[in-house]
Design a protein around this motif. Structure first.
Motif, PDB file in Angstrom:
ATOM      1  N   ASP A 304       0.839  -1.207   0.000  1.00  0.00           N
ATOM      2  CA  ASP A 304       0.000   0.000   0.000  1.00  0.00           C
ATOM      3  C   ASP A 304       0.873   1.255   0.000  1.00  0.00           C
ATOM      4  OD1 ASP A 304      -2.874  -1.219   1.908  1.00  0.00           O
ATOM      5  OD2 ASP A 304      -2.706  -0.730  -0.223  1.00  0.00           O
ATOM      6  N   LEU A 305       2.011   1.177   0.669  1.00  0.00           N
ATOM      7  CA  LEU A 305       2.925   2.323   0.707  1.00  0.00           C
ATOM      8  C   LEU A 305       3.485   2.610  -0.686  1.00  0.00           C
ATOM      9  CD1 LEU A 305       4.589   4.385   2.335  1.00  0.00           C
ATOM     10  CD2 LEU A 305       6.253   2.586   2.769  1.00  0.00           C
ATOM     11  N   ARG A 307       2.141   1.665  -3.528  1.00  0.00           N
ATOM     12  CA  ARG A 307       0.991   2.119  -4.343  1.00  0.00           C
ATOM     13  C   ARG A 307       0.831   3.624  -4.168  1.00  0.00           C
ATOM     14  NH1 ARG A 307      -3.897   0.673  -2.159  1.00  0.00           N
ATOM     15  NH2 ARG A 307      -4.991   1.403  -4.008  1.00  0.00           N
ATOM     16  N   ASN A 308       0.976   4.055  -2.921  1.00  0.00           N
ATOM     17  CA  ASN A 308       0.814   5.476  -2.645  1.00  0.00           C
ATOM     18  C   ASN A 308       1.882   6.291  -3.366  1.00  0.00           C
ATOM     19  OD1 ASN A 308      -0.792   7.337  -0.689  1.00  0.00           O
ATOM     20  ND2 ASN A 308       1.311   8.012  -0.551  1.00  0.00           N
TER      21      ASN A 308
ATOM     22  N   SER B  15       0.848   8.305   4.705  1.00  0.00           N
ATOM     23  CA  SER B  15       1.447   7.613   3.564  1.00  0.00           C
ATOM     24  C   SER B  15       0.449   6.850   2.716  1.00  0.00           C
ATOM     25  CB  SER B  15       2.519   6.650   4.045  1.00  0.00           C
ATOM     26  OG  SER B  15       3.686   7.367   4.352  1.00  0.00           O
ATOM     27  N   PHE B  16      -0.835   7.046   2.972  1.00  0.00           N
ATOM     28  CA  PHE B  16      -1.855   6.410   2.130  1.00  0.00           C
ATOM     29  C   PHE B  16      -2.785   7.443   1.515  1.00  0.00           C
ATOM     30  CE2 PHE B  16      -0.090   2.583   3.242  1.00  0.00           C
ATOM     31  CZ  PHE B  16      -0.264   2.182   4.555  1.00  0.00           C
ATOM     32  N   SER B  17      -2.476   8.729   1.737  1.00  0.00           N
ATOM     33  CA  SER B  17      -3.370   9.785   1.245  1.00  0.00           C
ATOM     34  C   SER B  17      -3.484   9.777  -0.267  1.00  0.00           C
ATOM     35  CB  SER B  17      -2.872  11.150   1.711  1.00  0.00           C
ATOM     36  OG  SER B  17      -3.008  11.254   3.107  1.00  0.00           O
ATOM     37  N   ASP B  18      -2.377   9.534  -0.950  1.00  0.00           N
ATOM     38  CA  ASP B  18      -2.441   9.566  -2.414  1.00  0.00           C
ATOM     39  C   ASP B  18      -3.271   8.419  -2.957  1.00  0.00           C
ATOM     40  OD1 ASP B  18       0.383  10.912  -1.664  1.00  0.00           O
ATOM     41  OD2 ASP B  18      -0.452  11.810  -3.495  1.00  0.00           O
ATOM     42  N   ASN B  19      -3.302   7.292  -2.249  1.00  0.00           N
ATOM     43  CA  ASN B  19      -4.166   6.185  -2.672  1.00  0.00           C
ATOM     44  C   ASN B  19      -5.632   6.616  -2.625  1.00  0.00           C
ATOM     45  OD1 ASN B  19      -2.005   4.439  -3.021  1.00  0.00           O
ATOM     46  ND2 ASN B  19      -2.236   3.454  -1.037  1.00  0.00           N
ATOM     47  N   TYR B 145      -4.986  -0.238   9.658  1.00  0.00           N
ATOM     48  CA  TYR B 145      -3.663   0.300   9.989  1.00  0.00           C
ATOM     49  C   TYR B 145      -3.831   1.233  11.186  1.00  0.00           C
ATOM     50  CZ  TYR B 145      -2.013  -1.123   5.314  1.00  0.00           C
ATOM     51  OH  TYR B 145      -1.649  -1.833   4.179  1.00  0.00           O
ATOM     52  N   GLU B 192      -9.304   2.245   0.645  1.00  0.00           N
ATOM     53  CA  GLU B 192      -8.449   2.439  -0.540  1.00  0.00           C
ATOM     54  C   GLU B 192      -7.315   1.421  -0.601  1.00  0.00           C
ATOM     55  OE1 GLU B 192      -8.041   3.963   2.271  1.00  0.00           O
ATOM     56  OE2 GLU B 192      -5.867   3.796   2.543  1.00  0.00           O
ATOM     57  N   SER B 193      -7.197   0.574   0.422  1.00  0.00           N
ATOM     58  CA  SER B 193      -6.162  -0.460   0.392  1.00  0.00           C
ATOM     59  C   SER B 193      -6.505  -1.507  -0.652  1.00  0.00           C
ATOM     60  CB  SER B 193      -6.048  -1.147   1.753  1.00  0.00           C
ATOM     61  OG  SER B 193      -5.249  -2.330   1.636  1.00  0.00           O
ATOM     62  N   PHE B 194      -5.500  -2.062  -1.279  1.00  0.00           N
ATOM     63  CA  PHE B 194      -5.756  -3.076  -2.303  1.00  0.00           C
ATOM     64  C   PHE B 194      -6.370  -4.334  -1.692  1.00  0.00           C
ATOM     65  CE2 PHE B 194      -2.535  -6.489  -1.959  1.00  0.00           C
ATOM     66  CZ  PHE B 194      -1.731  -5.962  -0.955  1.00  0.00           C
TER      67      PHE B 194
END
Lengths: 467, 216
Positions: A304-305, A307-308, B15-19, B145, B192-194
């Motif tokens: 996920d990191l 991917r970001n 660190s997941f905002s862009d996802n 998370y 938004e996690s895969f």
């Protein structure tokens, strides 16, 4: 391994043409096992389709001679934001680890860019009779095909067998490598990180320490000894930078690709999780990995990191985990990685800018990247330098391949160092991690002995870590 | 009905905002991002001029609060934005964002475990149907998370005094919740996690909520 055998002889022969080298070696294997969740997804130009289409290893060796230093910047932000002013050659980048959102430290290491024209690229499956050869520049104008390469290698063979690895074996004294920090101090650093994690400050933090080695001498590690050592048991990526004593030297055996970019497509392959292979039962380790909550959650996190990171530069909706948690065999270990691919929002983005957007590498910093990078710069006892930085090389087809610089030896003008690190999460056992540091070093240090032909008695007797 | 609702995305430097932003953009929503940092930097933050102008013109159809480190109290700027956000317009809070919305409405947070595993996959159990997310039923596995969450005992029954309704749970903690009278959704896991099975469907439902609720 029909033409592998020629590669170290070739390296020996090449070294006679010039002493200034950058070398990038890649060894790609298809997955041993794909997770049931893997999709049947293919992009129009899947960058590593060729490498993954067969179980046989696919190898790429790039030998770059006499590259010209084009740019060096002490401040990463300036380096990546300035335009690529050249277009007359191909680029190679060497980038130190730098912290996001902090002021550059007192003596920051430069980001380096070389331009090169003299190169040989050899690629193909390890069993190919005639791998592909691309050359450029005046130095290799006599090489057109693999037959030409074979001639150089054959010619050098006699010489290679006679010469010992080190040019001056008698004058090099046995080297002592010592850990910069005591075990207690490393333990404190891990405890500090874990208490931050329990409070929710961050989830994953890569903690590292340094090992100091001998003084640097001219010709410490030659191209030939590097290639020979890599061929002994090839790792995913080998990086050698040995271009002159005033520039940094790198001898790195990295298991991890950073990004691979071709045209509008970019791919990254975060790795996390290793398991030993039971002799005769390669599949046993696969189910061990896939059923471990610790391994799977860490893999999920880095995936996920990454991917970001790709979502920062790719068109919304194109970033896909094409293969989560696939397992690869790497010597006697099984390793888990995911493959994440995306289509760039700006297909014309320069290699430098692309690197700048994605660095520092997620797997050697942590999550959230900004908070952890800042923490690392405060609590690690010494700057990382090029360790956990990135090496990126533009190939003859215009693609950019890159490696995270872990498991390597690094030198400034004065001295060699190495780094050892571990990804810390709430589940990490600090004492076990400290022991791991020592074990990792001891097994890795053997490479130094072979690279330099020098015995390192302190490391061998396990007196590395200061008590 | 606005098929491309404009979103103001409050990024807690996660660190997941862009996802999350990419997931919203891929669904046709223009997204403007602003950074909200912990104190002391967070105390003096304000909207950049071009965003402030859109804010004043009520151009944002929805507010999305990102995941992030630390706890809700750490982010004074986000709190100020929420105080000024029009009550009738949708808000989506993810992970920390979810905690922020519930904490402001009087719920308390507890640690989910002594050593919370980040990136863990947990089974989601649907509890109540949603008023705001049409035809959405939570379920399957989702990626978590987080260290903190709201214990289900605080959510009470449907007719309880609390202002929030529990939609789904993972074990003893709230996984998805909504405000009973305002279009506010809080999700503790990462849609938004895969790895989150129904994450994409949840985001579809939130976008539909934004499209339907768009005024002016």
């Amino acid at each position: 391994m029909s033409w592998f055998a020629t590669l170290d002889n070739l390296a020996f022969g090449l070294e006679r043409r010039t002493k200034e080298w950058i070398c990038f070696l890649r060894y790609e294997t298809g997955p041993l096992a794909c997770h049931p969740d893997a999709r049947d997804y293919s992009l129009p130009d899947t960058v590593t389709r060729a490498a993954r289409s067969s179980p046989e290893p696919f190898v790429r060796c790039t030998f770059i001679a006499r590259p010209k230093l084009a740019r060096s910047e002490f401040v990463p932000e300036k380096f990546f934001s300035s335009e690529d002013s050249h277009r007359s050659g191909l680029s190679v980048f060497l980038v130190p680890f730098f912290s996001v959102g902090t002021v550059a430290s007192a003596q920051p290491l430069p980001c380096l860019q070389w331009i090169y024209e003299d190169y040989i690229e050899i690629s193909g499956r390890s069993s190919d009779a005639t791998p592909a050869v691309h050359t450029g520049g005046a130095l290799f104008s006599d090489l057109r095909s693999f037959d030409d390469v074979l001639k150089i290698a054959e010619h050098s063979k006699a010489g290679a067998n006679e010469l010992s690895i080190s040019d001056e074996p008698d004058s090099v004294t046995p080297a002592a490598w010592t850990f910069n920090q005591s075990a207690e101090s490393v333990r404190k650093m891990i405890d500090h990180l874990q208490s931050g994690m329990r409070r929710g400050n961050y989830y994953l933090a890569n903690a590292t320490t340094r090992v100091s080695g001998p003084a640097r001498r001219s010709g410490d590690v030659s191209l030939y000894s590097f290639v020979k050592e890599w061929l002994r048991s090839p790792v995913r990526q080998g990086v050698f930078v040995g271009c002159g004593q005033e520039l940094p030297a790198v001898c790195c055996f990295s298991p991890e690709r950073f990004i691979l970019r071709r045209g509008a497509f970019v791919q990254t392959e975060p790795i996390k999780g290793t398991a030993p292979v039971l002799a005769g039962e390669p599949d046993s380790g696969v189910s061990v990995l896939w059923s471990s909550e610790k391994e799977m959650s860490e893999q999920r996190l880095v995936t996920d990191l990454l991917r970001n990171d790709l979502n920062r530069v790719c068109r919304a909706g194109t970033v896909t985990v094409t293969s989560p948690c696939e397992v690869h065999a790497a010597n006697s270990l099984l390793q888990m990685q995911s493959v994440v691919t995306g289509e760039l929002a700006d297909p014309n983005i320069s290699h430098a800018r692309l690197l700048g957007e994605l660095l520092p590498a997620g797997s050697v910093s942590g999550t959230p990247k900004r908070a952890v990078s800042r923490e690392i710069s405060v609590i690690e006892e010494s700057p990382r330098g090029y360790y956990t930085g990135v090496f990126a090389c533009e190939g003859s087809q215009g693609e950019l391949d890159s490696a995270v610089l872990i498991r390597g030896f690094f030198a400034d003008e004065k001295q060699w160092t190495a780094g050892i690190g571990a990804g810390i999460t709430t589940l990490s056992d600090p004492d076990a991690e400290v022991r791991e540091f020592e074990l990792k070093w001891r097994s890795f240090a053997q490479r130094w002995q072979r690279l330099t032909g020098v015995c390192a008695p302190d490391a061998e007797q396990g007196r590395g870590v200061k008590k | 009905m606005n098929s491309h609702p404009r979103i103001l995305f409050v990024d807690h430097a996660d660190s997941f905002s862009d996802n999350l932003i990419a997931a919203l953009q891929a669904r046709g929503c223009p997204v403007d991002r602003i950074l909200s940092l912990p104190a002391p930097e967070g105390e003096n933050l304000s909207l950049p001029p071009h965003i402030a102008a859109l804010w004043s013109a009520r151009a944002y159809q929805a507010l999305v609060l990102s995941p992030g480190p630390l706890i809700p109290e750490s982010y004074p700027f986000t709190k100020r934005l929420l105080d000024e956000w029009p009550e009738e317009r949708p808000v989506l809070g993810v992970c920390l964002g979810h905690q922020m919305l519930l904490w402001r409405d009087g719920y308390t947070l507890g640690l989910v475990a002594d050593r919370p595993v980040h990136g863990r996959l947990e089974n989601i159990e649907s509890v109540n149907p949603s008023r705001w997310l049409k035809d959405f039923v939570d379920g399957g596995f989702a990626a978590f998370y987080n260290s903190w969450a709201v214990h289900v005992s605080q959510m009470g029954s449907e007719s309880g005094a609390g202002t929030w309704r529990l939609l789904s749970r993972s074990g003893d903690f709230a996984a998805l919740a909504e405000h009973k009278t305002r279009p506010r959704i809080g999700v503790q896991y990462h849609p938004e996690s895969f790895s989150s099975c129904r994450g994409a469907v949840l985001l579809d439902a939130f976008v539909a909520l934004m499209q339907g609720a768009a005024l002016d």
